[in-house]
Motif scaffolding. Structure first.
Motif, PDB file in Angstrom:
ATOM      1  N   UNK A 453       0.799  -1.222   0.000  1.00 54.88           N
ATOM      2  CA  UNK A 453       0.000   0.000   0.000  1.00 54.88           C
ATOM      3  C   UNK A 453       0.822   1.257   0.000  1.00 54.88           C
ATOM      4  N   UNK A 454       2.112   1.151   0.355  1.00 53.69           N
ATOM      5  CA  UNK A 454       2.976   2.338   0.372  1.00 53.69           C
ATOM      6  C   UNK A 454       3.158   2.889  -1.037  1.00 53.69           C
ATOM      7  N   UNK A 455       3.318   1.978  -2.013  1.00 58.06           N
ATOM      8  CA  UNK A 455       3.484   2.419  -3.391  1.00 58.06           C
ATOM      9  C   UNK A 455       2.280   3.181  -3.892  1.00 58.06           C
ATOM     10  N   UNK A 456       1.095   2.708  -3.524  1.00 56.52           N
ATOM     11  CA  UNK A 456      -0.140   3.390  -3.921  1.00 56.52           C
ATOM     12  C   UNK A 456      -0.242   4.751  -3.242  1.00 56.52           C
ATOM     13  N   UNK A 457       0.233   4.869  -2.006  1.00 55.66           N
ATOM     14  CA  UNK A 457       0.198   6.148  -1.297  1.00 55.66           C
ATOM     15  C   UNK A 457       1.135   7.165  -1.949  1.00 55.66           C
ATOM     16  N   UNK A 458       2.302   6.712  -2.376  1.00 57.22           N
ATOM     17  CA  UNK A 458       3.278   7.612  -2.995  1.00 57.22           C
ATOM     18  C   UNK A 458       2.904   7.908  -4.446  1.00 57.22           C
ATOM     19  N   UNK A 459       2.382   6.906  -5.149  1.00 61.39           N
ATOM     20  CA  UNK A 459       2.100   7.040  -6.578  1.00 61.39           C
ATOM     21  C   UNK A 459       0.689   6.548  -6.890  1.00 61.39           C
ATOM     22  N   UNK A 460      -0.340   7.319  -6.523  1.00 58.82           N
ATOM     23  CA  UNK A 460      -1.705   6.937  -6.885  1.00 58.82           C
ATOM     24  C   UNK A 460      -1.946   7.163  -8.382  1.00 58.82           C
ATOM     25  N   UNK A 461      -3.099   6.764  -8.852  1.00 58.19           N
ATOM     26  CA  UNK A 461      -3.398   6.875 -10.277  1.00 58.19           C
ATOM     27  C   UNK A 461      -3.374   8.314 -10.777  1.00 58.19           C
ATOM     28  N   UNK A 462      -3.724   9.270  -9.930  1.00 53.36           N
ATOM     29  CA  UNK A 462      -3.762  10.662 -10.361  1.00 53.36           C
ATOM     30  C   UNK A 462      -2.436  11.386 -10.201  1.00 53.36           C
ATOM     31  N   UNK A 463      -1.358  10.643  -9.910  1.00 55.95           N
ATOM     32  CA  UNK A 463      -0.045  11.259  -9.722  1.00 55.95           C
ATOM     33  C   UNK A 463       0.571  11.646 -11.061  1.00 55.95           C
ATOM     34  N   UNK A 464       1.498  12.595 -11.006  1.00 54.11           N
ATOM     35  CA  UNK A 464       2.278  12.990 -12.177  1.00 54.11           C
ATOM     36  C   UNK A 464       3.732  12.618 -11.945  1.00 54.11           C
ATOM     37  N   UNK A 465       4.383  12.124 -13.002  1.00 55.39           N
ATOM     38  CA  UNK A 465       5.793  11.758 -12.922  1.00 55.39           C
ATOM     39  C   UNK A 465       6.576  12.647 -13.862  1.00 55.39           C
ATOM     40  N   UNK A 466       7.617  13.270 -13.327  1.00 53.73           N
ATOM     41  CA  UNK A 466       8.459  14.163 -14.128  1.00 53.73           C
ATOM     42  C   UNK A 466       9.895  13.658 -14.113  1.00 53.73           C
ATOM     43  N   UNK A 467      10.595  13.908 -15.198  1.00 50.63           N
ATOM     44  CA  UNK A 467      11.990  13.509 -15.295  1.00 50.63           C
ATOM     45  C   UNK A 467      12.165  12.327 -16.221  1.00 50.63           C
ATOM     46  N   UNK A 468      13.429  11.996 -16.503  1.00 50.26           N
ATOM     47  CA  UNK A 468      13.733  10.869 -17.389  1.00 50.26           C
ATOM     48  C   UNK A 468      14.463   9.761 -16.641  1.00 50.26           C
ATOM     49  N   UNK A 469      15.621  10.092 -16.037  1.00 48.98           N
ATOM     50  CA  UNK A 469      16.361   9.080 -15.288  1.00 48.98           C
ATOM     51  C   UNK A 469      15.899   9.063 -13.829  1.00 48.98           C
ATOM     52  N   UNK A 473       7.954  12.295  -8.330  1.00 44.09           N
ATOM     53  CA  UNK A 473       6.544  11.939  -8.258  1.00 44.09           C
ATOM     54  C   UNK A 473       5.770  13.045  -7.549  1.00 44.09           C
ATOM     55  N   UNK A 474       4.673  13.501  -8.183  1.00 40.71           N
ATOM     56  CA  UNK A 474       3.873  14.588  -7.628  1.00 40.71           C
ATOM     57  C   UNK A 474       2.417  14.155  -7.478  1.00 40.71           C
ATOM     58  N   UNK A 475       1.814  14.551  -6.378  1.00 38.37           N
ATOM     59  CA  UNK A 475       0.391  14.367  -6.131  1.00 38.37           C
ATOM     60  C   UNK A 475      -0.173  15.724  -5.747  1.00 38.37           C
TER      61      UNK A 475
END
Length: 571
Positions: A453-469, A473-475
């Motif tokens: 459940x930690x992964x879902x808390x940090x990266x839910x479906x409505x999250x945005x991911x920026x960067x390449x390497x 992670x933004x919520x």
């Protein structure tokens, strides 16, 4: 004792006696002075030493219970207020020893415990480990001193000893027996006891600083006692070792049969069972062998496997899942390959213990997948036996690819593609499946460190991911953490989301956070915390900082001094 760094119960520490500072592990006979042994009938006047050893009765390890009980009953009447070290004769009756410690340590505070009879105790493997664990669990700030030979130093430190009295080593000089790397089997003629003891303790310190003490311990099997004690510790006191063992960051070297039972291995097995769940869109499961190169996906063999999967499945590759079989970690989900940092002797021959352990773990992993999902094994050698046993234990049918001349031969890879095509699965993945699996690869690493459940808390479906390497992670326009090839970081906002969802990896305080958190200021801590874990500092249910644990969760509550959390980010 201020604990600075852990590797198992072993710790680098700092002890202050007045103006003197002792860095442990240390040689008691060289670094500071123990007072002469005091019998129960000690004189009222005594000299001042850095370590004033409290009076005691040196009971024989083999004394009958009635005699030991009578001796200990007299020790309850001693006024220990003048002394900063307690002499504790090792005895066979651990219940009696624990009762004595409970009463004395609740009334007095000591800097150290001198464990008597240690040269006899070390021959009783089980009681040696049990006694050290008992003392350490009572008070983590107590420095444990024993009288042992240098060939026991690495193992004794690993199990919790902090310092060694060296006065008895002079007997070897008197007999002209000089230590060698193979003592006590091979000796030289001469006198070198103190120099050799210092050389070994320096080596132990270096190994501890570099996180390689366990490697050193497994290279010091010079007596049956060394091997027997470590085996008892691993098999019967695994929880004691694991709770003090930092989360693995560097490559672990598995060099002996004893490596199969390392705390890191048991922790891995436990987390596969408790913290791994297959992606929700899996329609096909594949089993592959490990590779010498880590992470596996950068090895030649796994690149060939991946190419064959793409040719057979196309974009359906986002609907299949991979488990890698290995020893001693047993099963490595593809998402966790970044975390499986180890090196092992590869011969193609597995012991019965290796096969049985891997099969048991694989069986538990297979039970996590829906029963209708096909399972295909692209394996050879001992891996096949592991999969067959797991199939029997789990009741899951496994289709084995016919292997010729190794799993990477052209014939074997063609057979893999044909075996995948036979069920006519017609796997077609769109953009949503690709995005989901990309995010799942990240989520599962956070699950490994903090729980399901930690992964879902940090990266839910409505999250945005920026960067390449390095991925940020933004919520809701607030950063929760970062991810780069299995390496993670978490912001206080991200840790708050984990705390709200799981109530895990927290350290509670009731003061304004200005710097690091010291053990004396910890009100409550998650017992799951291990040294070097990322933890959230919580005040009034709000995460006010994020840092790295120096102590485990239980130690943070018991310890009276030293840093509990090195704070890196504050709100």
């Amino acid at each position: 004792m201020e604990i600075l760094k852990h590797e198992g119960p072993a710790r680098l520490g700092l002890v202050k006696f007045g103006e003197r500072k002792i860095k442990t592990p240390a040689l008691a006979g060289l670094d500071f002075t123990l007072s002469p042994f005091n019998s129960y009938f000690y004189p009222k006047e005594f000299n001042e030493f850095d370590v004033n050893l409290a009076p005691s009765i040196n009971v024989s390890f083999y004394a009958p219970f009635e005699i030991v009980e009578k001796a200990f009953s007299r020790l309850y009447n001693v006024d220990y207020s003048k002394f900063n070290a307690l002499y504790l004769p090792a005895i066979r009756y651990l219940d009696l020893l624990e009762e004595f410690l409970n009463k004395i340590l609740s009334q007095y505070q000591f800097e150290a415990i001198y464990l008597g009879n240690s040269k006899v105790l070390v021959k009783d493997y089980r009681r040696f480990v049990a006694t050290l664990a008992l003392i350490r669990e009572k008070d983590p700030n107590l420095m444990i001193i024993t009288d042992l030979e240098p060939f026991f130093y690495p193992l004794a430190v690993y199990l919790g000893v902090d310092a060694f009295d060296t006065k008895s080593l002079k007997l070897y000089d008197f007999r002209k027996k000089a230590f060698t790397p193979f003592a006590p089997i091979l000796w030289e003629d001469g006198e070198n006891s103190l120099d050799w003891a210092q050389k070994i303790i320096n080596l132990v310190k270096k190994a501890l600083k570099e996180g390689k003490l366990r490697y050193l311990v497994e290279n010091f099997f010079y007596t049956q006692s060394n091997a027997g004690i470590l085996r008892i510790a691993d098999k019967e006191y695994g929880e004691y070792l694991e709770k003090y063992t930092p989360i693995q960051k560097e490559t672990v070297y598995f060099i002996s049969d004893a490596s199969q039972n390392r705390p890191e291995v048991k922790r891995w097995h436990q987390r596969v069972v408790e913290r791994f769940e297959p992606p929700k869109n899996v329609k096909l499961l594949l089993l592959f062998p490990c590779s010498a190169k880590k992470p596996y996906s950068r090895s030649r063999s796994h690149m060939l496997y991946r190419q064959a999967l793409k040719e057979a499945l196309g974009n359906g590759i986002y609907l299949m899942h991979e488990l890698i079989l290995t020893s001693p970690f047993g099963v490595v989900p593809r998402e966790w390959e970044w975390l499986a940092k180890y090196d092992i002797v590869v011969t193609g021959h597995w012991s019965e213990e290796e096969i049985s352990s891997a099969a048991n773990l694989l069986a538990k992993a297979l039970e996590k997948y829906p029963k209708e999902i096909p399972i295909i094994a692209h394996l050879d050698e001992a891996y096949v036996e592991v999969a067959k046993r797991a199939s029997e234990m789990s009741g899951r049918e496994i289709t084995f690819v016919p292997i010729k001349e190794g799993t990477t031969s052209k014939e074997s890879l063609n057979a893999l593609k044909e075996t995948i095509r036979e069920p006519n699965l017609d796997l077609v993945a769109g953009k949503e499946e690709r995005t989901y699996r990309f995010q799942e690869n990240i989520r599962k690493v956070f699950d490994f460190y903090f729980g399901l459940g930690a992964g879902e808390a940090i990266l839910p479906e409505n999250a945005n991911i920026k960067g390449s390497k390095m991925l940020r992670i933004f919520v809701e326009n607030k950063q929760t953490g970062t991810f780069e090839e299995g390496r993670i970081s978490i912001t206080p906002f991200g840790m708050q989301r984990i705390y709200d969802k799981l109530r895990s990896y927290y350290v509670k305080i009731d003061f304004d956070l200005k710097g690091d958190v010291f053990a004396v200021g910890v009100n409550e801590a998650d017992p799951q915390i291990r040294p070097d874990d990322i933890v959230g500092v919580v005040r009034d249910e709000k995460v006010v900082g994020v840092g790295k644990a120096v102590l485990n969760g239980e130690e943070m509550i018991k310890a009276r001094r030293g840093i509990a959390v090195k704070v890196r980010k504050k709100v």
